[in-house]
Design a protein around this motif. Structure first.
Motif, PDB file in Angstrom:
ATOM      1  N   VAL A 141     -26.884 -39.139  42.506  1.00 12.23           N
ATOM      2  CA  VAL A 141     -26.723 -39.507  41.091  1.00 12.23           C
ATOM      3  C   VAL A 141     -27.088 -38.320  40.205  1.00 12.23           C
ATOM      4  N   ARG A 142     -28.154 -37.630  40.571  1.00  9.42           N
ATOM      5  CA  ARG A 142     -28.566 -36.450  39.802  1.00  9.42           C
ATOM      6  C   ARG A 142     -27.452 -35.391  39.820  1.00  9.42           C
ATOM      7  N   ALA A 143     -26.862 -35.172  40.970  1.00  8.94           N
ATOM      8  CA  ALA A 143     -25.798 -34.168  41.077  1.00  8.94           C
ATOM      9  C   ALA A 143     -24.600 -34.536  40.206  1.00  8.94           C
ATOM     10  N   LYS A 144     -24.227 -35.812  40.217  1.00  9.08           N
ATOM     11  CA  LYS A 144     -23.115 -36.270  39.383  1.00  9.08           C
ATOM     12  C   LYS A 144     -23.429 -36.074  37.903  1.00  9.08           C
ATOM     13  N   ALA A 145     -24.655 -36.412  37.519  1.00  7.63           N
ATOM     14  CA  ALA A 145     -25.054 -36.279  36.115  1.00  7.63           C
ATOM     15  C   ALA A 145     -25.056 -34.820  35.685  1.00  7.63           C
ATOM     16  N   LEU A 146     -25.588 -33.942  36.514  1.00  7.33           N
ATOM     17  CA  LEU A 146     -25.624 -32.520  36.178  1.00  7.33           C
ATOM     18  C   LEU A 146     -24.217 -31.948  36.017  1.00  7.33           C
ATOM     19  N   LYS A 147     -23.306 -32.377  36.875  1.00  7.64           N
ATOM     20  CA  LYS A 147     -21.920 -31.920  36.772  1.00  7.64           C
ATOM     21  C   LYS A 147     -21.300 -32.362  35.452  1.00  7.64           C
ATOM     22  N   THR A 148     -21.561 -33.604  35.059  1.00  9.98           N
ATOM     23  CA  THR A 148     -21.033 -34.124  33.792  1.00  9.98           C
ATOM     24  C   THR A 148     -21.602 -33.358  32.612  1.00  9.98           C
ATOM     25  N   VAL A 149     -22.905 -33.133  32.617  1.00  8.88           N
ATOM     26  CA  VAL A 149     -23.560 -32.441  31.508  1.00  8.88           C
ATOM     27  C   VAL A 149     -23.059 -31.010  31.392  1.00  8.88           C
ATOM     28  N   LEU A 150     -22.931 -30.319  32.515  1.00  9.26           N
ATOM     29  CA  LEU A 150     -22.445 -28.938  32.464  1.00  9.26           C
ATOM     30  C   LEU A 150     -21.025 -28.883  31.914  1.00  9.26           C
ATOM     31  N   ASP A 151     -20.203 -29.847  32.264  1.00  6.32           N
ATOM     32  CA  ASP A 151     -18.840 -29.910  31.731  1.00  6.32           C
ATOM     33  C   ASP A 151     -18.851 -30.066  30.213  1.00  6.32           C
ATOM     34  N   HIS A 152     -19.730 -30.912  29.699  1.00  7.91           N
ATOM     35  CA  HIS A 152     -19.824 -31.104  28.248  1.00  7.91           C
ATOM     36  C   HIS A 152     -20.343 -29.836  27.557  1.00  7.91           C
ATOM     37  N   ILE A 153     -21.292 -29.171  28.168  1.00  9.51           N
ATOM     38  CA  ILE A 153     -21.813 -27.926  27.598  1.00  9.51           C
ATOM     39  C   ILE A 153     -20.712 -26.882  27.505  1.00  9.51           C
ATOM     40  N   LYS A 154     -19.949 -26.734  28.567  1.00 15.22           N
ATOM     41  CA  LYS A 154     -18.894 -25.719  28.574  1.00 15.22           C
ATOM     42  C   LYS A 154     -17.787 -26.071  27.589  1.00 15.22           C
ATOM     43  N   HIS A 155     -17.506 -27.350  27.403  1.00 14.57           N
ATOM     44  CA  HIS A 155     -16.514 -27.753  26.406  1.00 14.57           C
ATOM     45  C   HIS A 155     -16.989 -27.387  25.001  1.00 14.57           C
ATOM     46  N   GLU A 156     -18.257 -27.644  24.728  1.00 13.77           N
ATOM     47  CA  GLU A 156     -18.826 -27.269  23.423  1.00 13.77           C
ATOM     48  C   GLU A 156     -18.677 -25.773  23.185  1.00 13.77           C
ATOM     49  N   GLN A 157     -18.926 -24.985  24.193  1.00 10.64           N
ATOM     50  CA  GLN A 157     -18.829 -23.536  24.027  1.00 10.64           C
ATOM     51  C   GLN A 157     -17.387 -23.089  23.823  1.00 10.64           C
ATOM     52  N   MET A 158     -16.484 -23.616  24.618  1.00  7.76           N
ATOM     53  CA  MET A 158     -15.094 -23.170  24.538  1.00  7.76           C
ATOM     54  C   MET A 158     -14.416 -23.609  23.247  1.00  7.76           C
ATOM     55  N   THR A 159     -14.810 -24.752  22.685  1.00 10.04           N
ATOM     56  CA  THR A 159     -14.176 -25.236  21.458  1.00 10.04           C
ATOM     57  C   THR A 159     -14.827 -24.667  20.202  1.00 10.04           C
ATOM     58  N   THR A 160     -15.846 -23.849  20.372  1.00  6.67           N
ATOM     59  CA  THR A 160     -16.489 -23.188  19.229  1.00  6.67           C
ATOM     60  C   THR A 160     -16.468 -21.669  19.380  1.00  6.67           C
ATOM     61  N   ASP A 161     -15.567 -21.156  20.220  1.00  2.53           N
ATOM     62  CA  ASP A 161     -15.512 -19.709  20.466  1.00  2.53           C
ATOM     63  C   ASP A 161     -16.858 -19.165  20.924  1.00  2.53           C
ATOM     64  N   PHE A 162     -17.584 -19.985  21.684  1.00  6.92           N
ATOM     65  CA  PHE A 162     -18.891 -19.639  22.239  1.00  6.92           C
ATOM     66  C   PHE A 162     -19.959 -19.454  21.149  1.00  6.92           C
ATOM     67  N   ILE A 163     -19.690 -19.957  19.944  1.00  9.94           N
ATOM     68  CA  ILE A 163     -20.687 -19.930  18.873  1.00  9.94           C
ATOM     69  C   ILE A 163     -21.649 -21.102  19.037  1.00  9.94           C
ATOM     70  N   ASP A 164     -21.126 -22.260  19.440  1.00 10.41           N
ATOM     71  CA  ASP A 164     -21.870 -23.523  19.516  1.00 10.41           C
ATOM     72  C   ASP A 164     -22.186 -24.013  18.111  1.00 10.41           C
ATOM     73  N   ILE A 165     -22.563 -25.271  18.000  1.00 10.49           N
ATOM     74  CA  ILE A 165     -22.742 -25.844  16.671  1.00 10.49           C
ATOM     75  C   ILE A 165     -23.925 -25.231  15.924  1.00 10.49           C
ATOM     76  N   GLY A 166     -24.962 -24.803  16.634  1.00 12.48           N
ATOM     77  CA  GLY A 166     -26.134 -24.245  15.973  1.00 12.48           C
ATOM     78  C   GLY A 166     -26.916 -23.345  16.904  1.00 12.48           C
ATOM     79  N   PRO A 167     -27.935 -22.677  16.381  1.00 14.46           N
ATOM     80  CA  PRO A 167     -28.646 -21.674  17.171  1.00 14.46           C
ATOM     81  C   PRO A 167     -29.462 -22.238  18.324  1.00 14.46           C
ATOM     82  N   VAL A 168     -30.037 -23.431  18.167  1.00 22.12           N
ATOM     83  CA  VAL A 168     -30.880 -23.979  19.235  1.00 22.12           C
ATOM     84  C   VAL A 168     -30.039 -24.305  20.454  1.00 22.12           C
TER      85      VAL A 168
END
Length: 675
Positions: free
Chosen positions: A265-292
Motif C-alpha cells: 500500500v505504501r508503494a502504491k501511495a508513493l507512486k501516486t504522490v510522485l506522479d502528482h508532484i511531477k505533474h505539478e512541475q511539468m504544468t508550471t514549467d518547473f516553477i511550481d505554485i510557490g517556493p515551499v
C-alpha cells in the motif's frame, strides 16, 4: 478595480487640459514624475519585476537543498546570502518569521543551520548569539512541524518526532471530506511533497558538519532524545494557536495506522504522490505554485530519481526564486508578482489621464497583460484536482500556470483600460473567457476564494497542523477576492456587455448581486473589513467600499458611510494612514508606531474618493499632501514597513506598492477635482 464604465478613450481618459482646470501643478507634477520613474524601470517584456519577499524561512530551504544534492552554491551567492541573513538577525540573536517580525524558534533554527552550512563557524559572534537564543527557547526539538520536517530531511531530527503525514491520504476515496484534494491548493501541494518524503523516511547523508550540528542544536545528546515525546512540543513564542482535540485524536490514530501500513500500500501511495508532484512541475514549467513546494517537490523527485532529466530540470529552475532586492539577495515568496504589479500600473495610468503622454509605456503594459493570459486548461486537470485555467491571469506570469481570481479580474480590467493604446487589442472571445472563469469560480456563499472554488466547509480548518499559520486548510471566500471579482465583472459588463449573450448577462448580474451580499455580511460593526492579503483593515475596507460601489451601492448606503467613517477615525495627525502588521495577528486595528505610511495612505484615499469625494474632501486633501510631500525627486517613494500578509502571521513586501498606489490615489483625487 477602478469603477470604470467604458473602454473608449474619449470617456475613459481625462485629458491634461481637463486635469489642469481642477488640480494643483504640484499634484500633476507628482504624477508625471511617478509615471516617469515607473517607465524608466519597465522591463523589456512590458511588465515590472521587483522583489516580493519578507518570509525568513524560505532561503534556508534553498541552502539545504544545495547541500543535500551536492550542488555547491557559487561563492557570489554564498557571500550574498550570508550578508542577507546577518542583516535579518535581530539584536538578541534570533530571526523573525518575516523581516519585520519578532524572533521565532522556527526561523532562528533554520537560519542558524543555513549559515553553518554556508561555512559560518560555530565561534562566529552572530552564530553564538543565535545558539544562545535557541537554547534559551527550548532547543531545536521545540520547533513547529514545518521545522521538524526540514530538520528530519537534513538528518538533524528523527521522523519519529513528527506527526504522521502518510502518503496513503492521496489514495483514499476522493469523496471523503478529508481527502487532500479538498485542501487549499498551497496547503495541498506542501502536504503532497512532505507526504512523499515522510513516506520514504528520506534523510540526507550525515557528514561531519551535520554531525556537529546535531550536537549544537539540542539541549541533550542527540541519541538520547525521546523523539515521539517531541511531536507536540512547540515553543510558545512560535505557536499561533493550540491544536484542537480532533487534530490530536487524528494524529494519534494516524500513528497507529502508520505502524501497520502494508508495504504494498505504501508503494502504491508513493507512486501516486510522485506522479502528482511531477505533474505539478511539468504544468508550471518547473516553477511550481510557490517556493515551499518548489523546494520540497524538487527534493522529492531528486530522492526518487537523482540522475533523471526531470530532476535536473527541477534543480535548474530553483534560481527563478532568487532575487537581489533592497534587503539583500534572498528567496522570494513567489517567482514574481509581475502580473499583479503590471495590472495596477495599467489602472493607475489609465485613470491619471496621462497615458497619452506615456504611449510607449501604456502599449508595453498592455502587451504584457495580453501575453500573460493563460490560454489553455491543465492537461487531465480533474485527475490532478485542478480547476479550469483558460482565460485566467496568474499572479506572476503565464509560465507559472496557476490563475487566481483577483489577478484574473485585474488582468481583465487592465486589458479593458489600456485597449485604446494597444497595437492589437485582445479579441472579445478572450475577454469573455475571463468573464466565464470568474463566474465559474463563485462560491455557494456568493463570495470568491483565491485559486479555486471552495471545496469543503470551513470546519476543516480544525485540522490545521501548521501551528504557526492561520487559515491554511480551506480556500474560503474573502473580501478582497470577492470585491475584485465584482469589479472585474462590472467593468466587463460596462465595456463589452453589448457582446454578452443574454444568459451570460443574467449570470453576471446575478453574480455581482450575490457577491455584494457576501461583502455586506463580512463588514464588521465598526464599519471595517478585515483584509487577508494586505495590512489589514485599511486594505480590506478599501476593497469592501469599492466592491459595493461597483455592485451598484450609492455613496449614502449605510455600509459605505460606516466604512468611510471607520477610515476617518484612523487618519493620523500627519495626514496619512498607518497600520501595523500586528493588526493581522491580533485581528484588530493596531496603529503603526511611525505614524502615516505611504501605501496605507494611498489605500485610504482611494477608498474615500470613491465613497464621497466632496464629503471627505479635507481628509483626502491631507492624505494627498502626505503623499506628495514624501515623494522622492526621482518619482519614487521611500521604502517603509511591510504591506502584505499571508495566513495571518507572515508579512510580505510588495516592492511596487509604494509606487502605483500613491499614483492611483493622486490620479483619482485630482480627477474628482480635489487638489
Amino acid at each position: 478595480m477602478s469603477g470604470r464604465t467604458t473602454s473608449e478613450p474619449e470617456s475613459v481618459l481625462t485629458t491634461d487640459s481637463d486635469i489642469n482646470r481642477t488640480v494643483s501643478s504640484a499634484g500633476l507634477e507628482a504624477l508625471r514624475r511617478g509615471f516617469g520613474y515607473l517607465h524608466s524601470i519597465q522591463g523589456t517584456h512590458g511588465g515590472w519585476t521587483g522583489d516580493y519577499d519578507g518570509p525568513l524561512f524560505l532561503l534556508p530551504g534553498y541552502v539545504f537543498i544545495h547541500h543535500i544534492v551536492g550542488r555547491p552554491l557559487s561563492e557570489a551567492d554564498r557571500t550574498a546570502f550570508i550578508a542577507t541573513l546577518r542583516r535579518a538577525q535581530t539584536s538578541e540573536g534570533s530571526f523573525g518569521l518575516h523581516a519585520d517580525g519578532k524572533g521565532y524558534l522556527f526561523t532562528t533554527v533554520l537560519n542558524y543551520v543555513a549559515l553553518r552550512l554556508m561555512g559560518v563557524g560555530a565561534d562566529d559572534p552572530d552564530i553564538r548569539c543565535a545558539h544562545a537564543w535557541i537554547h534559551e527557547n527550548g532547543g531545536a526539538s521545540a520547533v513547529p512541524s514545518w521545522g521538524k520536517y526540514w530538520l528530519s530531511i537534513l538528518n538533524l531530527y528523527s521522523w519519529e518526532g513528527c506527526h504522521p503525514v502518510p502518503p496513503e491520504l492521496w489514495i483514499l476515496p476522493q469523496a471523503l471530506p478529508i481527502h487532500p484534494s479538498r485542501f487549499w491548493c498551497h496547503c495541498r501541494v506542501v502536504v503532497l511533497a512532505i507526504s512523499y518524503l515522510y513516506g520514504r523516511r528520506f534523510q540526507a547523508h550525515v557528514d561531519p558538519l551535520l554531525s556537529s550540528l546535531r550536537n549544537e542544536l539540542f539541549s541533550e545528546p542527540f541519541d538520547a532524545v525521546d523523539w515521539p515525546a517531541m511531536r507536540d512540543r512547540v515553543c510558545p513564542v512560535d505557536r499561533y494557536f493550540e491544536p484542537p482535540r480532533i487534530l490530536r485524536t487524528l494524529n494519534y490514530f494516524l500513528g497507529i495506522f502508520e505502524k501497520w501500513m502494508p508495504g504494498s500500500v505504501r508503494a502504491k501511495a508513493l507512486k501516486t504522490v510522485l506522479d502528482h508532484i511531477k505533474h505539478e512541475q511539468m504544468t508550471t514549467d518547473f516553477i511550481d505554485i510557490g517556493p515551499v513546494n518548489k523546494l520540497l517537490d524538487t527534493l522529492a523527485v531528486w530522492s526518487a530519481e537523482p540522475d533523471s532529466e526531470h530532476a535536473r530540470k527541477a534543480l535548474d529552475a530553483l534560481p527563478q526564486y532568487i532575487f537581489d532586492c533592497e534587503r539583500g539577495k534572498t528567496m522570494q515568496a513567489y517567482n514574481s508578482s509581475e502580473l499583479w504589479d503590471t495590472g495596477f500600473v495599467a489602472l493607475s495610468l489609465a485613470d491619471s489621464g496621462l497615458a497619452g503622454q506615456f504611449v510607449p509605456m501604456a502599449r508595453e503594459t498592455y502587451r504584457f497583460i495580453d501575453e500573460n493570459q493563460i490560454r489553455n486548461d491543465v492537461d487531465q486537470r480533474e485527475r490532478y484536482f485542478r480547476d479550469p485555467s483558460k482565460g485566467g491571469w496568474p499572479f506572476s506570469n503565464r509560465a507559472h500556470g496557476w490563475p487566481i481570481v483577483d489577478c484574473t479580474a485585474l488582468g481583465l480590467m487592465g486589458a479593458l483600460a489600456l485597449a485604446p493604446y494597444a497595437l492589437a487589442p485582445m479579441d472579445t472571445g478572450r475577454l469573455l473567457e475571463a468573464v466565464d472563469l470568474l463566474l465559474f469560480w463563485q462560491n455557494n456563499d456568493g463570495g470568491w476564494s483565491t485559486y479555486e472554488r471552495q471545496r469543503v466547509g470551513a470546519w476543516l480548518e480544525t485540522l490545521n497542523a501548521s501551528e504557526i499559520f492561520g487559515n491554511i486548510m480551506v480556500d474560503v471566500s474573502q473580501v478582497e477576492l470577492t470585491s475584485s471579482a465584482i469589479q472585474g465583472l462590472a467593468a466587463a459588463r460596462s465595456s463589452i456587455g453589448d457582446r454578452f449573450k443574454p444568459v451570460r448577462a443574467r449570470n453576471v448580474d446575478a453574480a455581482i448581486s450575490r457577491g455584494a451580499q457576501f461583502v455586506r455580511a463580512l463588514q464588521r460593526p465598526d464599519g471595517s473589513w478585515e483584509g487577508n492579503w494586505g495590512i489589514c483593515f485599511t486594505y480590506g475596507t478599501w476593497f469592501g467600499i469599492w466592491g459595493l460601489l461597483d455592485a451598484g451601492a450609492a455613496p449614502d448606503d449605510p455600509a459605505i458611510v460606516r466604512a468611510a467613517g471607520f477610515l476617518r477615525t484612523k487618519q493620523c495627525s500627519d495626514g496619512g494612514w498607518g497600520e501595523s502588521h500586528e493588526s493581522c495577528t491580533q485581528r484588530q486595528y493596531v496603529q503603526h508606531a511611525d505614524g502615516g505610511q505611504v501605501v496605507m495612505t494611498a489605500w485610504a484615499v482611494l477608498a474615500l474618493v470613491r465613497a464621497s469625494p466632496e464629503q471627505h474632501r479635507d481628509a483626502i486633501k491631507a492624505g494627498l499632501r502626505f503623499l506628495t510631500e514624501r515623494q522622492l525627486p526621482n518619482g519614487d517613494w521611500p521604502a517603509q514597513g511591510m504591506t502584505g500578509v499571508f495566513n495571518r502571521t507572515c508579512m510580505l513586501n510588495y516592492r511596487f506598492y509604494r509606487n502605483y498606489f500613491p499614483l492611483w490615489a493622486l490620479a483619482l483625487a485630482l480627477k474628482n477635482g480635489i487638489a
